[in-house]
Design a protein around this motif. Structure first.
Motif, PDB file in Angstrom:
ATOM      1  N   ALA A   1       0.834  -1.212   0.000  1.00  0.00           N
ATOM      2  CA  ALA A   1       0.000   0.000   0.000  1.00  0.00           C
ATOM      3  C   ALA A   1       0.865   1.258   0.000  1.00  0.00           C
ATOM      4  O   ALA A   1       1.952   1.288   0.599  1.00  0.00           O
ATOM      5  CB  ALA A   1      -0.913   0.001   1.224  1.00  0.00           C
ATOM      6  N   ILE A   2       0.390   2.287  -0.659  1.00  0.00           N
ATOM      7  CA  ILE A   2       1.168   3.524  -0.758  1.00  0.00           C
ATOM      8  C   ILE A   2       1.400   4.154   0.605  1.00  0.00           C
ATOM      9  O   ILE A   2       2.384   4.870   0.824  1.00  0.00           O
ATOM     10  CB  ILE A   2       0.493   4.519  -1.729  1.00  0.00           C
ATOM     11  CG1 ILE A   2       1.484   5.613  -2.122  1.00  0.00           C
ATOM     12  CG2 ILE A   2      -0.799   5.079  -1.127  1.00  0.00           C
ATOM     13  CD1 ILE A   2       1.054   6.438  -3.283  1.00  0.00           C
ATOM     14  N   HIS A   3       0.524   3.859   1.588  1.00  0.00           N
ATOM     15  CA  HIS A   3       0.710   4.378   2.936  1.00  0.00           C
ATOM     16  C   HIS A   3       1.984   3.843   3.566  1.00  0.00           C
ATOM     17  O   HIS A   3       2.562   4.464   4.474  1.00  0.00           O
ATOM     18  CB  HIS A   3      -0.479   4.000   3.823  1.00  0.00           C
ATOM     19  CG  HIS A   3      -1.808   4.292   3.203  1.00  0.00           C
ATOM     20  ND1 HIS A   3      -2.373   3.490   2.248  1.00  0.00           N
ATOM     21  CD2 HIS A   3      -2.674   5.323   3.416  1.00  0.00           C
ATOM     22  CE1 HIS A   3      -3.545   3.986   1.884  1.00  0.00           C
ATOM     23  NE2 HIS A   3      -3.745   5.113   2.565  1.00  0.00           N
ATOM     24  N   LEU A   4       2.438   2.660   3.104  1.00  0.00           N
ATOM     25  CA  LEU A   4       3.633   2.036   3.648  1.00  0.00           C
ATOM     26  C   LEU A   4       4.856   2.248   2.755  1.00  0.00           C
ATOM     27  O   LEU A   4       5.950   1.770   3.068  1.00  0.00           O
ATOM     28  CB  LEU A   4       3.397   0.532   3.842  1.00  0.00           C
ATOM     29  CG  LEU A   4       2.187   0.172   4.717  1.00  0.00           C
ATOM     30  CD1 LEU A   4       2.023  -1.334   4.788  1.00  0.00           C
ATOM     31  CD2 LEU A   4       2.338   0.765   6.112  1.00  0.00           C
TER      32      LEU A   4
ATOM     33  N   ARG B   1       5.589   5.654   0.643  1.00  0.00           N
ATOM     34  CA  ARG B   1       5.169   6.936   0.091  1.00  0.00           C
ATOM     35  C   ARG B   1       5.925   7.306  -1.183  1.00  0.00           C
ATOM     36  O   ARG B   1       5.470   8.172  -1.937  1.00  0.00           O
ATOM     37  CB  ARG B   1       5.366   8.042   1.139  1.00  0.00           C
ATOM     38  CG  ARG B   1       4.531   7.851   2.402  1.00  0.00           C
ATOM     39  CD  ARG B   1       3.070   8.129   2.154  1.00  0.00           C
ATOM     40  NE  ARG B   1       2.271   8.007   3.375  1.00  0.00           N
ATOM     41  CZ  ARG B   1       0.973   8.272   3.454  1.00  0.00           C
ATOM     42  NH1 ARG B   1       0.336   8.677   2.375  1.00  0.00           N
ATOM     43  NH2 ARG B   1       0.325   8.133   4.591  1.00  0.00           N
ATOM     44  N   SER B   2       7.045   6.662  -1.440  1.00  0.00           N
ATOM     45  CA  SER B   2       7.843   6.991  -2.624  1.00  0.00           C
ATOM     46  C   SER B   2       7.534   6.064  -3.812  1.00  0.00           C
ATOM     47  O   SER B   2       8.220   6.136  -4.836  1.00  0.00           O
ATOM     48  CB  SER B   2       9.338   6.897  -2.295  1.00  0.00           C
ATOM     49  OG  SER B   2       9.693   5.557  -1.957  1.00  0.00           O
ATOM     50  N   ALA B   3       6.503   5.220  -3.699  1.00  0.00           N
ATOM     51  CA  ALA B   3       6.222   4.225  -4.744  1.00  0.00           C
ATOM     52  C   ALA B   3       6.003   4.879  -6.108  1.00  0.00           C
ATOM     53  O   ALA B   3       6.450   4.354  -7.131  1.00  0.00           O
ATOM     54  CB  ALA B   3       5.000   3.396  -4.362  1.00  0.00           C
ATOM     55  N   ASN B   4       5.325   6.023  -6.130  1.00  0.00           N
ATOM     56  CA  ASN B   4       5.040   6.673  -7.407  1.00  0.00           C
ATOM     57  C   ASN B   4       6.236   7.436  -7.971  1.00  0.00           C
ATOM     58  O   ASN B   4       6.166   7.963  -9.084  1.00  0.00           O
ATOM     59  CB  ASN B   4       3.850   7.619  -7.271  1.00  0.00           C
ATOM     60  CG  ASN B   4       2.543   6.864  -7.123  1.00  0.00           C
ATOM     61  OD1 ASN B   4       2.397   5.768  -7.642  1.00  0.00           O
ATOM     62  ND2 ASN B   4       1.603   7.447  -6.390  1.00  0.00           N
ATOM     63  N   ASP B   5       7.313   7.499  -7.211  1.00  0.00           N
ATOM     64  CA  ASP B   5       8.524   8.167  -7.679  1.00  0.00           C
ATOM     65  C   ASP B   5       9.552   7.181  -8.210  1.00  0.00           C
ATOM     66  O   ASP B   5      10.659   7.577  -8.583  1.00  0.00           O
ATOM     67  CB  ASP B   5       9.149   8.988  -6.539  1.00  0.00           C
ATOM     68  CG  ASP B   5       8.211  10.076  -6.048  1.00  0.00           C
ATOM     69  OD1 ASP B   5       7.539  10.683  -6.899  1.00  0.00           O
ATOM     70  OD2 ASP B   5       8.150  10.291  -4.821  1.00  0.00           O
TER      71      ASP B   5
END
Length: 428
Positions: free
Chosen positions: A155-158, A160-164
């Motif tokens: 999950a993106i909450h865990l 936060r840099s996934a979209n980067d």
């Protein structure tokens, strides 16, 4: 209401059925063989003696098929016209000890096969398919074509840099979940034995892989695009089988051949790969079965041409700078002629003339593909076939987007255009 295509969509509809029914190389060759048998082809076994009979024949070995048609009156030195392709696609394959898991999740241990786009396997409903080997050495195909597995993304909450810039660890992050509870050794194989209606303990070997269960579909406002799995390279296998079956009714001066190999995506070095002896052995035995000598074989090979048919890159509208600035293959623009002067593709000027003549006879438009000089170029079975057998080889294919994704995209008319070009080539 959608705008009708310029071309008959019957071929593409059949391709969609072929893609859906071929989640592994073993299924692909079985389905290709079934189509050839409807055209009168018969299987010959490598362990049997071959005779000089005419007509359509094929050999199956694992995930590879070699099929050919001997016309009436064919001399021992008659050249071959070969459509080459491959049956495998990048994916995730089951390890020898498949049952794993942690923290109450039951998982399947997988290994990355080929140069797959890893992120395309995340959060996707996956089935499981392949080949089971029984105690007596025979094989059974299995296809669990339902939502059985899933590789869950963090999950993106865990993160936060996934979209980067998502970075996946091939060992830790790609093991799919298939249930809850304690890990039980042998659980997956017992499950597959039940699926295949086999007695428990009958399976002693397996070659299994995951696949997306989402079926192929037309895409776009006018349905001019086709989205689906394993287009690289089952588009070519399907088109080659269709062309060979159609050419069998012709008055031929060549022996038409379909050679669809396994393991292209990891280098072709296998007994069922293009770098193995299978094609050369089959062609030699065909010559010798018709009373030929080594001299006849040399003459036949010298006059032989192979079209190595594999997918290539269509111009990507979001990444145009990654392509050569003067070569922009487009969807539904017809098959592409693939050129690389460093012999990552086997095409030369003479081969270009052969392909251009086939397309002209068929009334098929065609395009050029060359890689951007600043980027490495992929390769195919083409250079391997040319070097191993001394056969003139030309690299062609269909231009697609999302190559090596779990789901790829092409023009819906291009598979039909490819099949017509291949038929024209096989007919000589």
């Amino acid at each position: 209401m959608s705008t009708p295509s310029r071309f008959d969509r019957g071929h593409t509809d059949d391709l969609m059925s072929f893609l859906a029914a071929s989640p592994s190389p073993y299924h692909a060759v079985a389905n290709a063989a079934a189509r050839l048998e409807k055209a009168g082809f018969e299987q010959v076994r490598e362990t049997d003696a071959w005779d000089a009979s005419t007509g359509g024949k094929y050999v199956l070995r694992g995930g590879a098929i070699i099929a050919w048609y001997v016309p009436e009156g064919a001399a021992a030195h008659t050249p071959f016209r070969i459509v080459g392709a491959h049956t495998d696609s990048p994916n995730l394959r089951v390890k020898p000890l498949p049952d794993t898991g942690a923290y109450g999740w039951r998982q399947i241990a997988v290994e990355v096969y080929g140069g797959t786009l890893l992120n395309t396997w995340l959060d996707r409903d996956l089935g499981l398919a392949g080949r089971l080997t029984l105690r007596d050495g025979t094989h059974v195909l299995v296809n669990v074509d339902r939502a059985l597995l899933r590789v869950p993304q963090l999950a993106i909450h865990l993160d936060r840099s996934a979209n980067d810039g998502l970075k996946l660890d091939r060992q830790k992050h790609l093991q799919p979940i298939w249930g809850l509870g304690d890990v039980a050794e042998g659980d997956l194989i017992r499950f597959l034995e039940q699926e295949a209606d086999l007695p428990e303990g009958e399976v002693t070997g397996w070659d299994l892989m995951v696949h997306s269960i989402e079926p192929p579909s037309y895409l776009g406002r006018d349905k001019e695009l086709l989205a689906g799995p394993r287009m690289d390279n089952l588009i070519s296998v399907h088109a080659g089988a269709a062309a060979l079956a159609a050419s069998a009714a012709s008055d031929l001066s060549y022996i038409p051949v379909l050679a669809a190999f396994d393991h292209e995506e990891n280098g072709s070095q296998a007994d069922t790969g293009a770098d193995g002896p299978l094609l050369g052995t089959v062609l030699e035995r065909s010559v010798f079965a018709r009373g030929g000598t080594y001299e006849d074989k040399a003459r036949a090979f010298a006059g032989t041409v192979c079209l190595s048919s594999d997918t290539g890159h269509a111009i990507h509208p979001n990444y145009a700078e990654r392509h050569d600035p003067t070569h922009h293959p487009r969807a539904n623009g017809g098959p592409i002629l693939k050129v690389n002067v460093n012999q990552r593709y086997a095409t030369d000027g003479s081969g270009r003339a052969v392909f251009a003549a086939a397309c002209e006879r068929a009334g098929v438009p065609w395009q050029h593909f060359v890689s951007n000089n600043a980027m490495p170029c992929g390769t195919t079975i083409g250079p391997i076939t040319a070097a191993r057998h001394g056969i003139q080889t030309v690299d062609i294919g269909v231009a697609i987007l999302s190559m090596h994704s779990a789901r790829e995209l092409c023009g819906a008319d291009d598979p039909y255009l490819l099949a017509n070009a291949l038929l024209s080539f096989l007919q000589g």
